[in-house]
Design a protein around this motif. Structure first.
Motif, PDB file in Angstrom:
ATOM      1  N   ARG A   2       0.876  -1.028  -0.088  1.00 46.11           N
ATOM      2  CA  ARG A   2      -0.173   0.001   0.109  1.00 46.11           C
ATOM      3  C   ARG A   2       1.072   1.112  -0.024  1.00 46.11           C
ATOM      4  NH1 ARG A   2      -4.089  -0.225   4.980  1.00 46.11           N
ATOM      5  NH2 ARG A   2      -4.695  -1.979   3.822  1.00 46.11           N
ATOM      6  N   LYS A   3       0.806   1.995  -0.967  1.00 51.03           N
ATOM      7  CA  LYS A   3       1.445   3.103  -1.209  1.00 51.03           C
ATOM      8  C   LYS A   3       0.725   4.488  -0.809  1.00 51.03           C
ATOM      9  CE  LYS A   3       4.813   1.125  -4.157  1.00 51.03           C
ATOM     10  NZ  LYS A   3       5.312   0.824  -5.545  1.00 51.03           N
ATOM     11  N   VAL A   4       1.407   5.385  -0.144  1.00 52.49           N
ATOM     12  CA  VAL A   4       0.643   6.735  -0.054  1.00 52.49           C
ATOM     13  C   VAL A   4       1.630   7.652  -0.929  1.00 52.49           C
ATOM     14  CG1 VAL A   4       0.330   8.795   1.426  1.00 52.49           C
ATOM     15  CG2 VAL A   4      -0.333   6.360   2.275  1.00 52.49           C
ATOM     16  N   ALA A 194       0.309   8.197   5.722  1.00 51.65           N
ATOM     17  CA  ALA A 194       1.071   7.033   5.538  1.00 51.65           C
ATOM     18  C   ALA A 194       0.894   6.138   6.969  1.00 51.65           C
ATOM     19  CB  ALA A 194       2.425   7.356   5.184  1.00 51.65           C
ATOM     20  N   LYS A 195       1.087   6.820   7.816  1.00 56.07           N
ATOM     21  CA  LYS A 195       1.057   6.346   9.221  1.00 56.07           C
ATOM     22  C   LYS A 195      -0.279   5.468   9.473  1.00 56.07           C
ATOM     23  CE  LYS A 195       2.081   7.266  14.162  1.00 56.07           C
ATOM     24  NZ  LYS A 195       0.908   6.450  14.774  1.00 56.07           N
ATOM     25  N   ALA A 196      -1.252   6.593   9.248  1.00 54.34           N
ATOM     26  CA  ALA A 196      -2.779   5.844   9.503  1.00 54.34           C
ATOM     27  C   ALA A 196      -3.234   4.962   8.610  1.00 54.34           C
ATOM     28  CB  ALA A 196      -3.678   7.361   9.280  1.00 54.34           C
ATOM     29  N   VAL A 197      -2.749   4.622   7.367  1.00 56.77           N
ATOM     30  CA  VAL A 197      -3.234   3.589   6.622  1.00 56.77           C
ATOM     31  C   VAL A 197      -2.005   2.354   6.755  1.00 56.77           C
ATOM     32  CG1 VAL A 197      -4.468   4.666   5.346  1.00 56.77           C
ATOM     33  CG2 VAL A 197      -2.117   4.445   4.342  1.00 56.77           C
ATOM     34  N   HIS A 198      -1.140   2.582   7.662  1.00 58.58           N
ATOM     35  CA  HIS A 198      -0.086   1.531   7.612  1.00 58.58           C
ATOM     36  C   HIS A 198       0.677   1.191   6.231  1.00 58.58           C
ATOM     37  CE1 HIS A 198      -1.504   1.041  11.869  1.00 58.58           C
ATOM     38  NE2 HIS A 198      -2.470   0.556  11.288  1.00 58.58           N
ATOM     39  N   ALA A 199       0.862   2.462   5.572  1.00 54.58           N
ATOM     40  CA  ALA A 199       1.524   2.152   4.280  1.00 54.58           C
ATOM     41  C   ALA A 199       2.713   1.384   4.552  1.00 54.58           C
ATOM     42  CB  ALA A 199       1.745   3.614   3.656  1.00 54.58           C
ATOM     43  N   ASP A 200       3.063   0.950   3.094  1.00 46.03           N
ATOM     44  CA  ASP A 200       4.563   0.074   3.154  1.00 46.03           C
ATOM     45  C   ASP A 200       5.500   1.232   2.648  1.00 46.03           C
ATOM     46  OD1 ASP A 200       3.864  -2.918   3.431  1.00 46.03           O
ATOM     47  OD2 ASP A 200       2.303  -2.201   2.007  1.00 46.03           O
ATOM     48  N   VAL A 201       5.256   2.245   2.063  1.00 43.06           N
ATOM     49  CA  VAL A 201       6.181   3.310   1.491  1.00 43.06           C
ATOM     50  C   VAL A 201       5.196   4.696   1.311  1.00 43.06           C
ATOM     51  CG1 VAL A 201       5.812   2.400  -0.679  1.00 43.06           C
ATOM     52  CG2 VAL A 201       7.493   4.095  -0.066  1.00 43.06           C
ATOM     53  N   TYR A 202       5.981   5.722   1.942  1.00 43.79           N
ATOM     54  CA  TYR A 202       5.402   6.937   1.535  1.00 43.79           C
ATOM     55  C   TYR A 202       6.070   7.681   0.450  1.00 43.79           C
ATOM     56  CZ  TYR A 202       4.841  12.054   2.587  1.00 43.79           C
ATOM     57  OH  TYR A 202       4.605  13.356   2.270  1.00 43.79           O
ATOM     58  N   GLU A 203       5.447   7.793  -0.792  1.00 46.58           N
ATOM     59  CA  GLU A 203       6.444   8.381  -1.833  1.00 46.58           C
ATOM     60  C   GLU A 203       6.080   9.837  -1.812  1.00 46.58           C
ATOM     61  OE1 GLU A 203       6.222   4.770  -5.059  1.00 46.58           O
ATOM     62  OE2 GLU A 203       5.063   6.175  -5.654  1.00 46.58           O
ATOM     63  N   ASN A 204       7.150  10.666  -2.051  1.00 48.83           N
ATOM     64  CA  ASN A 204       6.957  11.929  -1.866  1.00 48.83           C
ATOM     65  C   ASN A 204       7.341  12.558  -3.114  1.00 48.83           C
ATOM     66  OD1 ASN A 204       7.895  14.897  -1.316  1.00 48.83           O
ATOM     67  ND2 ASN A 204       6.879  14.274   0.586  1.00 48.83           N
ATOM     68  N   TRP A 205       6.600  12.828  -4.223  1.00 48.06           N
ATOM     69  CA  TRP A 205       6.941  13.174  -5.678  1.00 48.06           C
ATOM     70  C   TRP A 205       7.042  14.640  -5.610  1.00 48.06           C
ATOM     71  CZ3 TRP A 205       7.531   9.861  -9.637  1.00 48.06           C
ATOM     72  CH2 TRP A 205       7.259   8.441  -9.236  1.00 48.06           C
ATOM     73  N   GLY A 256       8.253   3.073  11.165  1.00 52.62           N
ATOM     74  CA  GLY A 256       9.082   2.413  10.529  1.00 52.62           C
ATOM     75  C   GLY A 256       8.951   2.411   8.885  1.00 52.62           C
ATOM     76  N   ILE A 257       8.164   3.428   8.523  1.00 54.32           N
ATOM     77  CA  ILE A 257       7.659   3.584   6.978  1.00 54.32           C
ATOM     78  C   ILE A 257       8.766   4.354   6.345  1.00 54.32           C
ATOM     79  CG2 ILE A 257       5.999   4.056   5.443  1.00 54.32           C
ATOM     80  CD1 ILE A 257       3.783   4.114   8.091  1.00 54.32           C
ATOM     81  N   PRO A 258       9.408   3.613   5.433  1.00 52.62           N
ATOM     82  CA  PRO A 258      10.473   4.644   4.553  1.00 52.62           C
ATOM     83  C   PRO A 258       9.808   5.674   3.519  1.00 52.62           C
ATOM     84  CG  PRO A 258      10.049   2.317   3.486  1.00 52.62           C
ATOM     85  CD  PRO A 258       9.256   2.326   4.676  1.00 52.62           C
ATOM     86  N   ILE A 259      10.302   6.622   3.379  1.00 51.92           N
ATOM     87  CA  ILE A 259       9.920   7.461   2.578  1.00 51.92           C
ATOM     88  C   ILE A 259      10.837   7.604   1.273  1.00 51.92           C
ATOM     89  CG2 ILE A 259       9.643  10.142   2.135  1.00 51.92           C
ATOM     90  CD1 ILE A 259       9.951  10.684   5.253  1.00 51.92           C
TER      91      ILE A 259
END
Ligand code: ASP
Length: 439
Positions: A2-4, A194-205, A256-259
């Motif tokens: 799941r990606k934000v 990203a934290k709230a949905v327990h994302a696997d990665v937070y992509e910042n474009w 512990g979600i990477p950006i």
């Protein structure tokens, strides 16, 4: 997975940019939760919609007519809607905005409308549900962000949706008053989601392919940083490397979600990964170099100061009483130097000197201005012998006089003080010895 995905203002400044963003999202079905910024600059001399909104609202606040200014803002959005061939009318939204501006709904309400409207367009463009940040990002009555309550509410709300567009930058208090984060705050919203949905990665474009080892205004086409830890990033951003809002790392770091910082204009680039910890070695001993100009040093000398209990505290008390924060404080046996920001210090200089005389009875006080601090940061330095030696021999070869050295016990960074006039030469010399010499 799941990606934000958060997109910055320049990634959403025009219909052309929106189309790139659409392609990026559609290329990967794990990209489900989208956080847009307001439209940014389309070219160097353009104005960000957020700034146009502040400007427009300041007229409303003074009871001046703001029709022309609001119309210009509307045109920015209409241009995007037309360019995307969407059947979307913003009549109601703009009528409401005009009414609330007249009612003086607040500067933060005004600024937030850029993200709000851009997200409505994005939701329609992608066919994703729109979730208004005012309903799910909570602030308390003192205007402080409520992390836990937001996390719970947002988590529940988004669990029911397998895709959503949530505007960045703002939220609201219980009475509906809109509050914004500080400028660039959509990065924070992305991290919160990203934290709230327990994302696997937070992509910042954004519009750069991640962090660079050094400032491209000083080093010609510097290499990028592939992976950086949160702690390294803190050190570099504090010293002026700005790609991501400083506070954006906190929500995801706890989980512990990477950006992953990515470039909308060059989507195949891998960008920079920001992680909690890694066994991946950086390509070079150092991860990055950053620096700031505009410091002063106040050097206090007094025989036997090191045996005088409370001396350091009294020195710092003088700075505290004058509302000046200090940056570094290297000391010798009979000397102690305090580094401060020149612009914070200059007006209070004589008060500080008088205060130091009164409280510490020094033998002499010597002030030097126009200094720069350079941070050489790298998790790899701890395991490598001779790093400091290489830095200082490189600086000596470049004829740079080192005025101060400060290495934290974490061995994550070495701070070097030099004259402002040596700032660029020093950064070049360090970059050359660690990067160019290794190529
Ligand atoms: N639009 C806001 C700003 O210009 C927030 C953001 O872009 O992150 O600061």
């Amino acid at each position: 997975m799941r990606k934000v995905v958060k997109f910055g203002g320049s990634s959403l400044a025009s219909a052309k940019q929106f189309k790139k963003v659409g392609e990026i999202i559609r290329a990967d079905e794990e990209r489900k939760y989208v956080i847009p910024s307001a439209p940014g600059k389309r070219h160097m001399h353009d104005t960000k919609v957020t700034d146009m909104l502040y400007e427009c609202y300041s007229l409303a606040e003074q009871d001046k007519n703001f029709d022309v200014e609001l119309k210009q803002i509307r045109l920015r959005f209409e241009e995007i809607i037309t360019g995307l061939d969407l059947a979307l009318s913003l009549d109601q939204e703009f009528a409401e905005i005009a009414r609330r501006f007249k009612d003086k709904a607040g500067k933060e309400y005004a600024a937030s409308r850029g993200e709000y409207l851009n997200s409505i367009i994005m939701a329609q463009y992608l066919g994703f549900p729109f979730v208004d940040a005012a309903e799910v990002v909570l602030f308390d009555e003192n205007g402080r962000f409520m992390a836990d309550a937001t996390d719970k509410l947002l988590g529940e709300r988004l669990a029911a949706l397998d895709a959503a567009v949530i505007p960045g930058f703002y939220g609201a208090q219980a009475d509906g008053t809109v509050k914004t984060f500080s400028r660039g705050g959509s990065d924070i919203t992305g991290s919160i989601v990203a934290k709230a949905v327990h994302a696997d990665v937070y992509e910042n474009w954004t519009d750069v392919s991640g962090f660079l080892i050094a400032d491209p205004r000083i080093i010609d086409r510097p290499e990028g940083i592939e992976t950086i830890t949160y702690r390294e990033l803190r050190e570099l951003s504090y010293m002026g490397a700005t790609v991501l809002h400083e506070e954006a790392i906190f929500p995801v770091r706890k989980e512990g979600i990477p950006i992953n910082i990515r470039n909308t204009n060059s989507p195949d680039d891998k960008g920079t990964w920001i992680v909690e910890s890694t066994c991946q070695k950086s390509r070079y001993t150092i991860t990055g170099i950053a620096g700031k100009r505009g410091f002063c040093s106040i050097n206090i000398e007094k025989d036997m100061m090191n045996s005088e209990v409370g001396f350091g505290r009294r020195v710092l008390q003088v700075f505290e009483e004058n509302g000046i924060s200090f940056e570094h404080m290297p000391s010798g046996i009979d000397t102690l130097t305090v580094f401060v920001h020149q612009d914070e210090f200059i007006d209070k200089e004589q008060k500080v000197v008088a205060g130091l005389h009164r409280l510490t009875r020094p033998d002499s006080i010597d002030i030097e201005s126009d200094l720069a601090l350079i941070a050489v940061v790298g998790r790899g330095m701890r395991a490598t012998r001779g790093t400091a030696g290489r830095i200082f021999s490189a600086l000596a070869h470049a004829n740079v006089n080192v005025k101060m050295i400060d290495q934290g016990s974490s061995e994550l960074n070495i701070i070097i003080g030099v004259s402002d006039s040596d700032f660029e030469a020093a950064i070049k010399a360090i970059y050359d010895i660690f990067v160019i010499a290794q190529l």
